[in-house]
Design a protein around this motif. Structure first.
Motif, PDB file in Angstrom:
ATOM      1  N   GLN B 105       0.830  -1.208   0.000  1.00 38.95           N
ATOM      2  CA  GLN B 105       0.000   0.000   0.000  1.00 38.95           C
ATOM      3  C   GLN B 105       0.863   1.256   0.000  1.00 38.95           C
ATOM      4  O   GLN B 105       0.563   2.230  -0.682  1.00 38.95           O
ATOM      5  N   ASN B 106       1.944   1.228   0.769  1.00 38.90           N
ATOM      6  CA  ASN B 106       2.777   2.419   0.844  1.00 38.90           C
ATOM      7  C   ASN B 106       3.582   2.652  -0.421  1.00 38.90           C
ATOM      8  O   ASN B 106       3.715   3.773  -0.868  1.00 38.90           O
ATOM      9  N   LYS B 109       1.253   3.666  -3.082  1.00 40.84           N
ATOM     10  CA  LYS B 109       0.458   4.820  -2.658  1.00 40.84           C
ATOM     11  C   LYS B 109      -1.021   4.563  -2.917  1.00 40.84           C
ATOM     12  O   LYS B 109      -1.727   5.425  -3.438  1.00 40.84           O
ATOM     13  N   ASN B 110      -1.471   3.368  -2.572  1.00 42.97           N
ATOM     14  CA  ASN B 110      -2.836   3.012  -2.898  1.00 42.97           C
ATOM     15  C   ASN B 110      -3.440   2.185  -1.765  1.00 42.97           C
ATOM     16  O   ASN B 110      -2.945   1.106  -1.449  1.00 42.97           O
ATOM     17  N   PRO B 111      -4.515   2.693  -1.142  1.00 45.11           N
ATOM     18  CA  PRO B 111      -5.112   1.969  -0.010  1.00 45.11           C
ATOM     19  C   PRO B 111      -5.767   0.660  -0.432  1.00 45.11           C
ATOM     20  O   PRO B 111      -6.112  -0.162   0.418  1.00 45.11           O
ATOM     21  N   ASP B 242       8.450   6.338   4.241  1.00 44.75           N
ATOM     22  CA  ASP B 242       7.844   7.548   4.810  1.00 44.75           C
ATOM     23  C   ASP B 242       7.994   8.732   3.860  1.00 44.75           C
ATOM     24  O   ASP B 242       7.047   9.481   3.637  1.00 44.75           O
ATOM     25  N   THR B 243       9.206   8.889   3.294  1.00 49.41           N
ATOM     26  CA  THR B 243       9.408  10.040   2.409  1.00 49.41           C
ATOM     27  C   THR B 243       8.596   9.877   1.131  1.00 49.41           C
ATOM     28  O   THR B 243       8.084  10.846   0.598  1.00 49.41           O
ATOM     29  N   ASN B 245       5.729   8.644   0.897  1.00 51.73           N
ATOM     30  CA  ASN B 245       4.374   9.052   1.242  1.00 51.73           C
ATOM     31  C   ASN B 245       4.172  10.550   0.980  1.00 51.73           C
ATOM     32  O   ASN B 245       3.077  10.993   0.673  1.00 51.73           O
ATOM     33  N   SER B 300       0.333   6.658  10.318  1.00 50.45           N
ATOM     34  CA  SER B 300       0.890   6.186   9.053  1.00 50.45           C
ATOM     35  C   SER B 300       2.407   6.116   9.024  1.00 50.45           C
ATOM     36  O   SER B 300       2.985   5.797   7.997  1.00 50.45           O
ATOM     37  N   GLU B 301       3.078   6.461  10.113  1.00 51.59           N
ATOM     38  CA  GLU B 301       4.535   6.393  10.108  1.00 51.59           C
ATOM     39  C   GLU B 301       4.940   4.932   9.988  1.00 51.59           C
ATOM     40  O   GLU B 301       4.465   4.081  10.740  1.00 51.59           O
TER      41      GLU B 301
END
Lengths: 253, 358
Positions: B105-106, B109-111, B242-243, B245, B300-301
């Motif tokens: 997902q991360n 970038k898609n839930p 994280d970045t 995101n 979300s971290e």
């Protein structure tokens, strides 16, 4: 601090975006890049930030080829604030800005990182929102979060791509004022892509005017903004007035 | 010092405390999840026709591990030989699927992304179906089905990797090619199944739902060898994730090679998921919802998120296993329970959360 761009050329496949770009910056200050859409402003910024590799030419910082520097060290010298991007999974503002400390603290943040972050948030006037989630902010506030993220990277050169595009006039001016302060206190070179010519002329020490993939004019705003330039670069007729030694554009029908 | 109860902290020192408070809260949630997991593992082992109390379960396990003299009781056999492998398989599978889902997902970038977005599950199904219905395993051993599933599950990923040589490894490329391959492989599976006899059809069908019935100590070791190293590798990329995101351009400006990172993660995720589902069959939904539940709990971290996703995934699997054993005497395939339990739970949690997260 000396940033020198020599004969820079960049092609996307067959599409020549930048050609023969030459300029040199050797004083701290605000440098605004203006020019019509699609003229290669973002491409130029991304070349300077090593995100894109130029087809030809060189970029030197203090006479050192940037592509030969260590990548992490480079991130401590040049920072980049992209056009506004929304996070796919919202985080807290403070965590989001802390990400800018990545080149310094790869594995964990200490109090120093947090102090620098809170300082930047306060410089941007969004300290009150540090504990909010980024999706709870207005677009303008989010834009300030991104600028703060660039500031905490503590670089000597900061590149900003349309940092004021979503802000009202009050916040546009406050952002430029804080950038100006950074430039003078920390002796930073701040390069800003901006579409508001009046704003750019008011706050920048020098303007870089781009047209057709290369630099059309480079100099202090009062020297280079003329009727002729507006006609040649943007293809519009307008009045250029002067107030306090700064040029102002008045559009007419 | 809060304003309007809106978490608007004014004083710098308070902000520092608020930050620490946040991190402490994450740690507490993780500790609670660990305690819950230990509790439910105990319950899970105790539940069955021959029921054992959770206290006894743990004393039997501790005795078995730390006592040198062999203990040969019925309880020990039931716990150690029959039930522990099954529950541990649930835990390991849950961790693998949830960590894979969270990373997928991360990075995309898609839930909606899950461990199967790249067609891994369809490849595995095809491999198992061929082995079961046509009796055509690549290697003819007791591991025939497992090896078939494993090898074929990696083919869609290989195709995606080949394509990224010619096209950038953007989320869109990976999702679109992955979903296309999923349909292709499902189509071939359906074709093979049409030709199959009813008995092997039922076996192949059960495999595609996912089951813990084949859990054994022999199978746990290879699963663990896939899941733990891969999870650690994924965990090691959490800062970079994280970045990402905050936008691809931002990651790139920090010197992260975004395309390379996606390809790296894709390979790791595929290996891990293939390692899990070739032993259990395709267990649905755990990889999709565990990261979302973890995100609601912890934010979300990525570092706390990956840990808590793993724990939530394991917990859901163990609970689903308990339910599958208590609802029906014939032990439902766990894949059915994870979906029937997971879907309503997730909708309730999603509706109940106060903040709109994504």
């Amino acid at each position: 601090m000396r940033l020198q761009v020599d004969n820079l050329e960049f092609n996307y496949k067959d599409n020549n975006v930048l050609c023969n770009v030459n300029f040199c910056i050797d004083q701290p200050g605000i440098y605004c890049i203006i020019g019509p859409n699609g003229v290669g402003k973002t491409t130029l910024l991304q070349c300077i930030d090593r995100q894109l590799i130029p087809t030809k030419g060189s970029i030197l910082i203090d006479n050192q080829n940037i592509f030969k520097m260590g990548r992490n060290d480079f991130s401590k010298i040049v920072g980049y604030v992209p056009q506004i991007t929304f996070e796919s999974f919202p985080t807290k503002v403070v965590d989001s800005v802390l990400l800018g400390r990545y080149p310094y603290s790869k594995y964990g943040y200490d109090k120093n990182d947090l102090d620098i972050t809170l300082e930047a948030l306060s410089d941007m006037g969004i300290l009150d929102y540090s504990n909010c989630y980024t999706n709870e902010l207005s677009t303008g506030q989010l834009q300030k979060v991104q600028i703060a993220r660039g500031i905490v990277q503590q670089t000597r050169i900061l590149l900003l791509d349309e940092p004021t595009s979503n802000l009202d006039v009050k916040h546009q001016i406050s952002v430029f004022k804080s950038l100006k302060q950074l430039a003078s206190i920390r002796k930073m070179v701040i390069i800003v892509v901006c579409h508001d010519i009046n704003l750019a002329a008011t706050y920048s020490d020098k303007l870089i005017v781009m047209c057709g993939g290369s630099i059309y004019a480079y100099g202090s705003p009062s020297d280079i903004i003329t009727n002729n330039l507006m006609k040649n670069v943007y293809g519009i007729d307008c009045y250029v007035q002067s107030y306090n030694d700064k040029p102002y554009i008045l559009y007419y029908e | 010092m809060t304003m309007d109860g809106n978490n608007l902290y004014l004083d710098r020192n308070n902000l520092y405390l608020a930050y620490l408070h946040d991190k402490l809260k994450s740690t507490i949630i993780i500790v609670i999840l660990i305690i819950l997991l230990v509790l439910f593992v105990g319950i899970g082992i105790g539940v069955g026709l021959y029921s054992i109390s959770i206290g006894d379960v743990y004393s039997i396990i501790i005795n078995h591990i730390f006592c040198n003299n062999p203990i040969d009781t019925v309880d020990d056999k039931v716990v150690w030989n029959l039930r522990l492998p099954r529950v541990l398989t649930a835990v390991v599978a849950g961790i693998g699927l949830a960590v894979a889902g969270s990373a997928m997902q991360n990075m995309l970038k898609n839930p909606l992304a899950d461990p199967y977005t790249t067609g891994i599950s369809s490849g595995a199904c095809l491999g198992a179906t061929i082995a079961i219905t046509l009796g055509l395993p690549i290697v003819n051993t007791q591991y025939g089905i497992i090896i078939n599933a494993f090898v074929l599950s990696l083919i869609p990923t290989l195709i995606i990797l080949l394509i990224t040589k010619y096209k950038r490894a953007t989320p869109e490329t990976i999702i679109l090619i992955g979903v296309t391959l999923m349909f292709l492989f499902d189509g071939i599976s359906a074709f093979v199944m049409l030709k199959a006899d009813p008995n092997s059809l039922a076996a192949a069908y059960e495999w595609t739902i996912g089951t813990l019935n084949k859990a054994s100590w022999d199978n746990i070791l290879p699963m663990v060898l896939f899941v733990f190293p891969c999870s650690l590798l994924i965990f090691s990329t959490s800062r970079a994730l994280d970045t990402l995101n905050s936008g691809e351009s931002f990651s790139k400006s920090l010197g992260i090679n975004v395309d390379k990172m996606r390809v790296f993660l894709l390979v790791i995720i595929s290996m891990m998921v293939a390692g899990v589902i070739s032993f259990t069959g395709v267990i649905g939904f755990i990889g999709l919802i565990s990261p979302h539940i973890a995100r609601i709990l912890i934010g979300s971290e990525n570092r706390p998120l990956i840990i808590s996703s793993a724990l939530v995934g394991a917990l859901l699997m163990v609970i689903a296993d308990i339910l599958s054993k208590t609802i029906s005497t014939s032990t439902l395939p766990i894949g059915i329970v994870t979906v029937m339990l997971g879907a309503p739970i997730f909708i309730v949690i999603y509706l109940k959360q106060k903040k709109v997260m994504w």
